[in-house]
Design a protein around this motif. Structure first.
Motif, PDB file in Angstrom:
ATOM      1  N   PHE A   1      47.277  40.225  36.231  1.00 43.83           N
ATOM      2  CA  PHE A   1      48.491  39.996  35.446  1.00 43.83           C
ATOM      3  C   PHE A   1      49.387  41.235  35.456  1.00 43.83           C
ATOM      4  O   PHE A   1      50.601  41.132  35.587  1.00 43.83           O
ATOM      5  CB  PHE A   1      48.129  39.618  34.007  1.00 43.83           C
ATOM      6  N   LEU A   2      48.777  42.409  35.314  1.00 43.13           N
ATOM      7  CA  LEU A   2      49.568  43.638  35.318  1.00 43.13           C
ATOM      8  C   LEU A   2      50.213  43.902  36.675  1.00 43.13           C
ATOM      9  O   LEU A   2      51.311  44.448  36.747  1.00 43.13           O
ATOM     10  CB  LEU A   2      48.706  44.836  34.923  1.00 43.13           C
ATOM     11  N   LEU A   3      49.539  43.510  37.741  1.00 44.67           N
ATOM     12  CA  LEU A   3      50.099  43.723  39.072  1.00 44.67           C
ATOM     13  C   LEU A   3      51.246  42.765  39.380  1.00 44.67           C
ATOM     14  O   LEU A   3      52.120  43.083  40.183  1.00 44.67           O
ATOM     15  CB  LEU A   3      49.015  43.588  40.139  1.00 44.67           C
ATOM     16  N   GLN A   4      51.250  41.609  38.766  1.00 43.95           N
ATOM     17  CA  GLN A   4      52.306  40.613  38.959  1.00 43.95           C
ATOM     18  C   GLN A   4      52.538  40.322  40.444  1.00 43.95           C
ATOM     19  O   GLN A   4      53.661  40.318  40.932  1.00 43.95           O
ATOM     20  CB  GLN A   4      53.622  41.073  38.307  1.00 43.95           C
ATOM     21  N   ASP A   5      51.452  40.078  41.157  1.00 41.69           N
ATOM     22  CA  ASP A   5      51.535  39.792  42.578  1.00 41.69           C
ATOM     23  C   ASP A   5      51.105  38.349  42.806  1.00 41.69           C
ATOM     24  O   ASP A   5      50.357  37.776  42.022  1.00 41.69           O
ATOM     25  CB  ASP A   5      50.620  40.763  43.344  1.00 41.69           C
ATOM     26  N   SER A   6      51.576  37.760  43.903  1.00 39.30           N
ATOM     27  CA  SER A   6      51.220  36.370  44.179  1.00 39.30           C
ATOM     28  C   SER A   6      49.774  36.241  44.664  1.00 39.30           C
ATOM     29  O   SER A   6      49.175  35.181  44.530  1.00 39.30           O
ATOM     30  CB  SER A   6      52.179  35.790  45.222  1.00 39.30           C
ATOM     31  N   THR A   7      49.225  37.304  45.213  1.00 31.21           N
ATOM     32  CA  THR A   7      47.831  37.257  45.650  1.00 31.21           C
ATOM     33  C   THR A   7      46.916  37.718  44.517  1.00 31.21           C
ATOM     34  O   THR A   7      47.278  38.582  43.730  1.00 31.21           O
ATOM     35  CB  THR A   7      47.594  38.168  46.880  1.00 31.21           C
ATOM     36  N   ARG A   8      45.744  37.126  44.469  1.00 36.75           N
ATOM     37  CA  ARG A   8      44.754  37.479  43.437  1.00 36.75           C
ATOM     38  C   ARG A   8      43.795  38.495  44.027  1.00 36.75           C
ATOM     39  O   ARG A   8      43.171  38.259  45.050  1.00 36.75           O
ATOM     40  CB  ARG A   8      44.012  36.231  42.980  1.00 36.75           C
ATOM     41  N   TYR A   9      43.658  39.623  43.363  1.00 41.54           N
ATOM     42  CA  TYR A   9      42.810  40.700  43.847  1.00 41.54           C
ATOM     43  C   TYR A   9      41.434  40.634  43.205  1.00 41.54           C
ATOM     44  O   TYR A   9      41.304  40.303  42.035  1.00 41.54           O
ATOM     45  CB  TYR A   9      43.451  42.065  43.547  1.00 41.54           C
ATOM     46  N   ILE A  10      40.425  40.960  44.002  1.00 40.73           N
ATOM     47  CA  ILE A  10      39.058  41.073  43.508  1.00 40.73           C
ATOM     48  C   ILE A  10      38.649  42.525  43.707  1.00 40.73           C
ATOM     49  O   ILE A  10      38.747  43.072  44.800  1.00 40.73           O
ATOM     50  CB  ILE A  10      38.110  40.122  44.260  1.00 40.73           C
ATOM     51  N   LEU A  11      38.204  43.153  42.644  1.00 40.60           N
ATOM     52  CA  LEU A  11      37.919  44.584  42.668  1.00 40.60           C
ATOM     53  C   LEU A  11      36.493  44.856  43.129  1.00 40.60           C
ATOM     54  O   LEU A  11      35.567  44.145  42.755  1.00 40.60           O
ATOM     55  CB  LEU A  11      38.122  45.169  41.279  1.00 40.60           C
ATOM     56  N   HIS A  12      36.344  45.900  43.938  1.00 42.70           N
ATOM     57  CA  HIS A  12      35.021  46.368  44.325  1.00 42.70           C
ATOM     58  C   HIS A  12      35.144  47.796  44.838  1.00 42.70           C
ATOM     59  O   HIS A  12      36.199  48.227  45.289  1.00 42.70           O
ATOM     60  CB  HIS A  12      34.378  45.478  45.390  1.00 42.70           C
ATOM     61  N   SER A  13      34.047  48.499  44.737  1.00 44.05           N
ATOM     62  CA  SER A  13      33.995  49.865  45.229  1.00 44.05           C
ATOM     63  C   SER A  13      32.544  50.210  45.511  1.00 44.05           C
ATOM     64  O   SER A  13      31.649  49.806  44.775  1.00 44.05           O
ATOM     65  CB  SER A  13      34.582  50.837  44.209  1.00 44.05           C
TER      66      SER A  13
END
Length: 176
Positions: free
Chosen positions: A126-138
């Motif tokens: 939501f904060l990124l307001q981008d059309s793609t959905r990001y999945i976090l990993h590291s």
């Protein structure tokens, strides 16, 4: 004169202020423009900070999930062994119930953690307001602390956007 009768008087008036008034209005508008720019910088800084915070919170939750999964596998083995001991008669019902309760508690924590991770991921996207959905990993979490050898708090405070906004608000009030 706005009446039912015919109007025979028309009046026009125009006021022109001194040039100093217009200079002051220009100063006020310039201060308001600077204030709006600094507020935008402040908002961007807040969003950037929130994104970083959510990212590291999500990674920490991922590490906690790994620990809970490991604990779940250990309690699963413990529960299986306790069940076998209970069938043979070497353990009582209390021991078997304790093993089942511990494993169920770990499962409940895993479910809650997964929901928290989904909420954090939704907030991040939501904060990124981008059309793609990001999945976090590291693979690794690295935190580098920034330490300064000298503490000049007054110069550091003047560099903060909130301090600049307060100064510009003061200047705008004086100009008004």
């Amino acid at each position: 004169m706005n009446s039912a009768y015919t109007d025979n008087r028309i009046g026009i008036s125009q006021t022109v202020s001194f040039p100093a008034v217009y200079k002051k209005q220009t100063a006020v508008l310039q201060n308001e423009l600077s204030l709006a720019r600094e507020s935008t910088k402040f908002n961007l800084l807040e969003i950037r900070t929130a994104v970083k915070s959510l990212y590291f919170d999500y990674l920490a939750m991922g590490k906690r999930k790994e620990l809970l999964l490991r604990a779940d596998s250990l309690y699963r083995i413990f529960e299986a062994k306790t069940s076998k001991r209970f069938e043979v008669g070497a353990a009582n019902i209390l021991e078997q119930t304790a093993a089942q309760t511990q494993r169920q508690e770990i499962n409940n924590q895993l479910k809650l953690l997964q929901k928290d991770m989904n909420i954090s991921l939704n907030r991040f996207n939501f904060l990124l307001q981008d059309s793609t959905r990001y999945i976090l990993h590291s693979d690794t979490i690295k935190y580098q602390s920034v330490r300064s050898n000298h503490l000049n708090l007054s110069s550091q405070a003047e560099a903060l956007p909130a301090y600049k906004i307060a100064q510009l608000q003061t200047q705008t009030a004086h100009a008004q």
